[in-house]
Each structure stands twice: as C-alpha cells, then as structure tokens.
Enzyme design. Structure first.
Site, PDB file in Angstrom:
ATOM      1  N   HIS A 133       0.784  -1.154   0.019  1.00 56.91           N
ATOM      2  CA  HIS A 133       0.123  -0.028   0.128  1.00 56.91           C
ATOM      3  C   HIS A 133       0.990   1.104  -0.103  1.00 56.91           C
ATOM      4  O   HIS A 133       0.457   2.301  -0.748  1.00 56.91           O
ATOM      5  CB  HIS A 133      -0.816   0.039   1.426  1.00 56.91           C
ATOM      6  CG  HIS A 133      -1.783  -1.375   1.517  1.00 56.91           C
ATOM      7  ND1 HIS A 133      -2.627  -1.210   0.836  1.00 56.91           N
ATOM      8  CD2 HIS A 133      -1.490  -2.178   2.089  1.00 56.91           C
ATOM      9  CE1 HIS A 133      -3.608  -2.414   1.215  1.00 56.91           C
ATOM     10  NE2 HIS A 133      -2.818  -2.851   2.232  1.00 56.91           N
TER      11      HIS A 133
HETATM   12  C1  BDR Z   1      -2.174   0.888   5.633  1.00 57.90           C
HETATM   13  O1  BDR Z   1      -2.545   0.287   6.981  1.00 57.90           O
HETATM   14  C2  BDR Z   1      -1.140   0.072   7.408  1.00 57.90           C
HETATM   15  O2  BDR Z   1      -1.355  -1.351   8.202  1.00 57.90           O
HETATM   16  C3  BDR Z   1      -0.355   0.019   6.320  1.00 57.90           C
HETATM   17  O3  BDR Z   1       1.145   0.249   6.670  1.00 57.90           O
HETATM   18  C4  BDR Z   1      -0.825   0.751   5.243  1.00 57.90           C
HETATM   19  O4  BDR Z   1      -0.270   2.100   5.586  1.00 57.90           O
HETATM   20  C5  BDR Z   1      -3.222   0.004   4.574  1.00 57.90           C
HETATM   21  O5  BDR Z   1      -4.628  -0.031   4.931  1.00 57.90           O
END
Ligand code: BDR
Ligand code: CA
Length: 303
Positions: A237
């Site tokens: 992500h």
């Molecule tokens: C986001 O949530 C976190 O756990 C990850 O690092 C990312 O930034 C994804 O939903």
C-alpha cells in the site's frame, strides 16, 4: 527530482516504501517523520532507524511525532505487522539518534525552507500532518501536495467501512482532507489492485545489494504472516502512495467530494458526499506497470 517527506508508522509495507524512496533516483528523500499506528511510536521510530541502517542510509534524519491519535486511544495492527511492527525480523540496531525536534516542527521548517517544493507522502494515521496544519497554518500555501495512503470507496480493511489509517485517526483525517492543500487519496481502490504473489518478487532474489536483500527479508516475513491467515498475496500500500506524484501514468484519478465519518458505527469511512471537500482520488492502478517499476528501481540500485 521530487522532494518528499515520508510520514510513516513503520510497519512492514512502510519499510518497503522507505527502501523505495531511497532507491528511486527521482526522489530526494528529505527526512522521515514517524507516527504511532501499526504499532506504538517507540517501535515505529526504532523500525525506521533500523531499516535505514540496514541499507546504509543512517544519515537520513528521523523525526518522532505523535504517540496517539488526536482524540482517541491508539489502535494498532499487530495482526498484520507483528508485535514489533517488522514481522518476525530482528534488525540490527542503528547507532543513529532520533532528531531532537518534533516531526511537525521539522515538516514546517522544511516546507518553509523549500516553498512550493515539498510533497508529503503520508502513509500512516494522519495525526502528525493534522498537527502540522493546525499548528503552522501559514505553511499550507507552501506545501506542493499531500499524498495520503488511506481511505477507500470500496469498503474497508480495518472494518467493513474503513481503511486502517483513516480508521486509526479519523479526526486527523478530517482536518487534513478539509485543509484545501492539494491532496490525493491513494486508498484501497488503487492499492488492492496490485497483489503480489510469492513468484512476483523472485527477481529481487537475483539482485545483490542491501536494498533488495532487505526487501526480500521483509517480503518473506509478510508472507509468513499472510500464510498463517490463509492468504496467498501481499500488498505494498505505502509504496503506491509514495509514487502517486511520480508515476501518474500508473494511476486513474477521479475527483470526488469526500467526507470522513467520525460516527462510532462507520468510524473512518471515506464517504462520497455533496458536503465533502473535492479530493483527487486514485480509483485505478496498473499492477503490471507497478511490478515493472519495482524491477526498475531495484535493478538499477547500487545500495
Ligand atoms: C495501511 O494500513 C497499514 O497497516 C499499512 O501500513 C498501510 O499504511 C493499509 O490500510
Ligand atoms: Ca503504513
């Protein structure tokens, strides 16, 4: 070169984004600010220092920010990132010190020294960025843009309504989304399009540098967690939000008025609503193009 401050809650995919930011020759990584999120602030900051050390970049400044959301208790994600936030990896401890000024003060100073040039890639809960905008409102006009990893128009991952980063600190998200600073929401609509399976990162195993070998270690650790959850893919992500202003051609964007829910039932939902702020939202993403991007930056990497 794009001048970027990375605000993160390191975290496994945050760690990969840090390595991407260092490896990508189009990015000048100005500094890294840390926030509580995936795990507590002590861990997110320690992980950031240690990841930088593992790739020989301990000279990049790390600035510690907020240890809890603006108006709520800390909500973490150990299920996905492990107890210390970096899966089951044990990293060598960096000898570098955390910088002595607060994350928001560092951001304000760097922005006012580089007016119109700084992009904030915010890949954790938005607590530090909200603080920056409320404490130093005069610098808003000098921020080039904020790319937020967060939100979703297609259902959540923290709850059925909300993506984790927005869920964790919805009051901060509300401040940031209504700030009128140019903002791109890179949420699950885009990031979930690029699912990596084990074989997709085999190319990294052939590279012989500290950046690729650290990324392989993180990737394998992510997979051990995902295996235990019965899932056969991982998603980067935070790397995707990092490159939103660099690799425009990989994204499809739409403008939508977005409101952040602070209600208890739908907390953290990013809802299209006529009363919301017009936000640039990444709704599509070229997953093959991203895999080629990863090959390019690690293939050319000298670190
Ligand atoms: C986001 O949530 C976190 O756990 C990850 O690092 C990312 O930034 C994804 O939903
Ligand atoms: Ca993150």
């Amino acid at each position: 070169m794009k001048k970027i401050i990375l605000d993160c809650d390191t975290g496994l995919d945050d760690a990969v984004a840090i390595i991407n930011a260092v490896a990508d020759k189009e990015i000048k990584l100005m500094g890294i600010t840390t926030v509580a999120g995936n795990v507590n602030l002590e861990y997110t900051t320690r992980n950031t220092l240690d990841i930088l050390y593992s790739i020989g970049e301990e000279g990049i400044g790390v600035y510690k920010g907020e240890k809890k959301p603006l108006a709520r208790e800390l909500h973490t994600a150990e299920d996905f990132h492990g107890k210390s936030g970096i899966g089951d990896l044990v990293l060598k401890r960096s000898p570098a010190d955390i910088k002595s000024i607060h994350a928001a003060e560092y951001m304000a100073k760097t922005i006012s020294d580089n007016p119109g040039d700084i992009i904030i890639a915010a890949v954790g809960p938005l607590t530090n960025v909200a603080l920056l905008l409320t404490k130093y409102p005069e610098i808003k006009k000098d921020i080039k843009e904020i790319n937020v990893m967060g939100g979703s128009l297609c259902g959540g991952n923290a709850t059925q309504f909300a993506e984790f980063n927005i869920y964790a600190d919805p009051e901060a998200a509300e401040i940031v989304f209504s700030s009128e600073v140019p903002l791109t929401m890179v949420g699950l609509d885009a990031t979930m399009k690029a699912k990596f399976q084990k074989k997709d990162l085999d190319f990294l195993r052939e590279e012989k540098n500290s950046r690729s070998s650290m990324t392989v270690k993180i990737f394998d650790s992510m997979f051990r967690i995902r295996d235990s959850q019965g899932k056969d893919f991982v998603v980067f992500h935070d790397s995707i939000a990092l490159i939103a202003s660099l690799k425009n051609e990989l994204f499809t964007f739409e403008n939508h008025p977005i409101m952040i829910s602070t209600d208890s039932k739908t907390r953290g939902e990013t809802r299209v609503h006529e009363k919301g702020q017009k936000i640039k939202v990444a709704v599509g993403f070229d997953s093959e193009g991203f895999k080629n991007y990863m090959k390019d930056i690690f293939g050319n990497s000298e670190g």
